[in-house]
Design a protein around this motif. Structure first.
Motif, PDB file in Angstrom:
ATOM      1  N   ILE A 139      15.742   6.785 -39.074  1.00  0.00           N
ATOM      2  CA  ILE A 139      14.984   6.880 -40.318  1.00  0.00           C
ATOM      3  C   ILE A 139      13.677   7.599 -40.019  1.00  0.00           C
ATOM      4  O   ILE A 139      12.970   7.267 -39.073  1.00  0.00           O
ATOM      5  CB  ILE A 139      14.692   5.491 -40.906  1.00  0.00           C
ATOM      6  N   LEU A 140      13.398   8.570 -40.843  1.00  0.00           N
ATOM      7  CA  LEU A 140      12.204   9.388 -40.687  1.00  0.00           C
ATOM      8  C   LEU A 140      11.318   9.105 -41.908  1.00  0.00           C
ATOM      9  O   LEU A 140      11.789   9.182 -43.034  1.00  0.00           O
ATOM     10  CB  LEU A 140      12.717  10.823 -40.715  1.00  0.00           C
ATOM     11  N   THR A 141      10.086   8.729 -41.677  1.00  0.00           N
ATOM     12  CA  THR A 141       9.178   8.634 -42.828  1.00  0.00           C
ATOM     13  C   THR A 141       8.110   9.707 -42.705  1.00  0.00           C
ATOM     14  O   THR A 141       7.737  10.109 -41.598  1.00  0.00           O
ATOM     15  CB  THR A 141       8.470   7.259 -42.958  1.00  0.00           C
ATOM     16  N   VAL A 142       7.622  10.153 -43.841  1.00  0.00           N
ATOM     17  CA  VAL A 142       6.631  11.234 -43.821  1.00  0.00           C
ATOM     18  C   VAL A 142       5.542  10.992 -44.862  1.00  0.00           C
ATOM     19  O   VAL A 142       5.813  10.464 -45.945  1.00  0.00           O
ATOM     20  CB  VAL A 142       7.335  12.598 -44.056  1.00  0.00           C
ATOM     21  N   ILE A 143       4.328  11.298 -44.495  1.00  0.00           N
ATOM     22  CA  ILE A 143       3.200  11.320 -45.436  1.00  0.00           C
ATOM     23  C   ILE A 143       2.496  12.649 -45.231  1.00  0.00           C
ATOM     24  O   ILE A 143       2.078  12.966 -44.118  1.00  0.00           O
ATOM     25  CB  ILE A 143       2.159  10.211 -45.153  1.00  0.00           C
ATOM     26  N   GLY A 144       2.382  13.441 -46.286  1.00  0.00           N
ATOM     27  CA  GLY A 144       1.694  14.724 -46.118  1.00  0.00           C
ATOM     28  C   GLY A 144       1.042  15.159 -47.398  1.00  0.00           C
ATOM     29  O   GLY A 144       1.413  14.699 -48.486  1.00  0.00           O
ATOM     30  N   ARG A 145       0.066  16.016 -47.299  1.00  0.00           N
ATOM     31  CA  ARG A 145      -0.536  16.593 -48.501  1.00  0.00           C
ATOM     32  C   ARG A 145       0.540  17.417 -49.199  1.00  0.00           C
ATOM     33  O   ARG A 145       1.149  18.301 -48.591  1.00  0.00           O
ATOM     34  CB  ARG A 145      -1.753  17.449 -48.078  1.00  0.00           C
TER      35      ARG A 145
END
Lengths: 174, 174
Positions: A6-12
């Protein structure tokens, strides 16, 4: 043999962000499975279930490190699920004037009974007439077969009166 | 003054997990706002927008470190959003036989045109008759005012034929 992660991402939020992720997954031989990504507070946030060739996790980890610095990425290997317990699914919807700790009090009641939260969606909205901030939550719960539904319903009714929110329990749609 | 932060979590699905998170947020003076948490590959995965008193970020960070080790948590401060560009929202739905790289090819076409992906939901399903694995994606896109919609539609039609998937472009529901 495959491994899942599982890959989580937070980005502008910006054009090309999903592509950058999809590139990395494809380049390391991964297959993009279930995913859910959306805007949250002006950021682009979410998670992806990726299937990789056996031993492919380090290569994906390495490749993710080369993504732009303003992208926060987490990768966790998925281990086989323990045998699923017996029980039934129900929906709980909750709405009340927003204040700190509403969710904490409701989830604490559920956890004490051994009820599992399988999904949760919350949001804040402004009441049309008063302008007051409302907290809304839609919760899918799993009630183990050993726990009578009446007990859950009573507990929710009790906490609903105590913290002054409306709580509805119904059969799950799925 | 408040600060906002996005918290993502990946953990083995079990009773009490949401409560543990809600506890930490409430104990550090935070308010639980928009959130979306769900099961993914047997794990409980999602994100929460938290509002904190000014300077409250380190306390939350510290408290999150005390959560069980099998919980992977990320915290990112939300910085004010740059002025929103002008444009329109559309929905793109895509379905085709699953194989590596479908999403990469479609998102690459969108990114090249400067189209922003605002939300994405993907899933794998088995076709009833053939048993073949199908990849399905629902995408909300933002098309800048400077880009004619016809250009987007043509590009999607072209890639749709090339990689043999069905792509539909329609007005966004929201």
């Amino acid at each position: 043999m495959h491994v899942s992660a599982i890959l989580t991402v937070i980005g502008r939020d910006r054009p090309g962000l999903t592509q950058a992720l999809a590139d990395v997954v494809a380049e390391t031989g991964g297959n993009w499975g279930d995913s859910q990504l959306a805007r949250l507070g002006g950021h682009y946030v979410g998670s992806v279930l990726v299937e990789l060739p056996a031993g492919g996790l380090p290569a994906l980890e390495q490749a993710l490190r080369c993504l732009p610095d303003d992208l926060t990425v987490t990768l966790v290997e998925v281990t086989p699920e323990p045998h699923p317990p017996e029980g039934s699914r129900f929906s709980v919807s909750l709405v009340g004037q927003d204040r700190q700790g509403i969710l904490r009090e409701v989830t604490s009641v559920l956890a004490e009974m051994g009820v599992n939260i399988e999904s949760l969606e919350t949001g804040l909205e402004h009441e049309a007439w008063t302008g007051q901030k409302l907290f809304r939550a839609d919760v899918q719960i799993f009630v183990p077969a050993s726990l009578p539904l009446e007990v859950v319903a009573d507990a929710l009714e009790h906490i609903s009166g105590e913290i002054m929110v409306d709580i509805n329990l119904s059969e799950a749609l799925r």
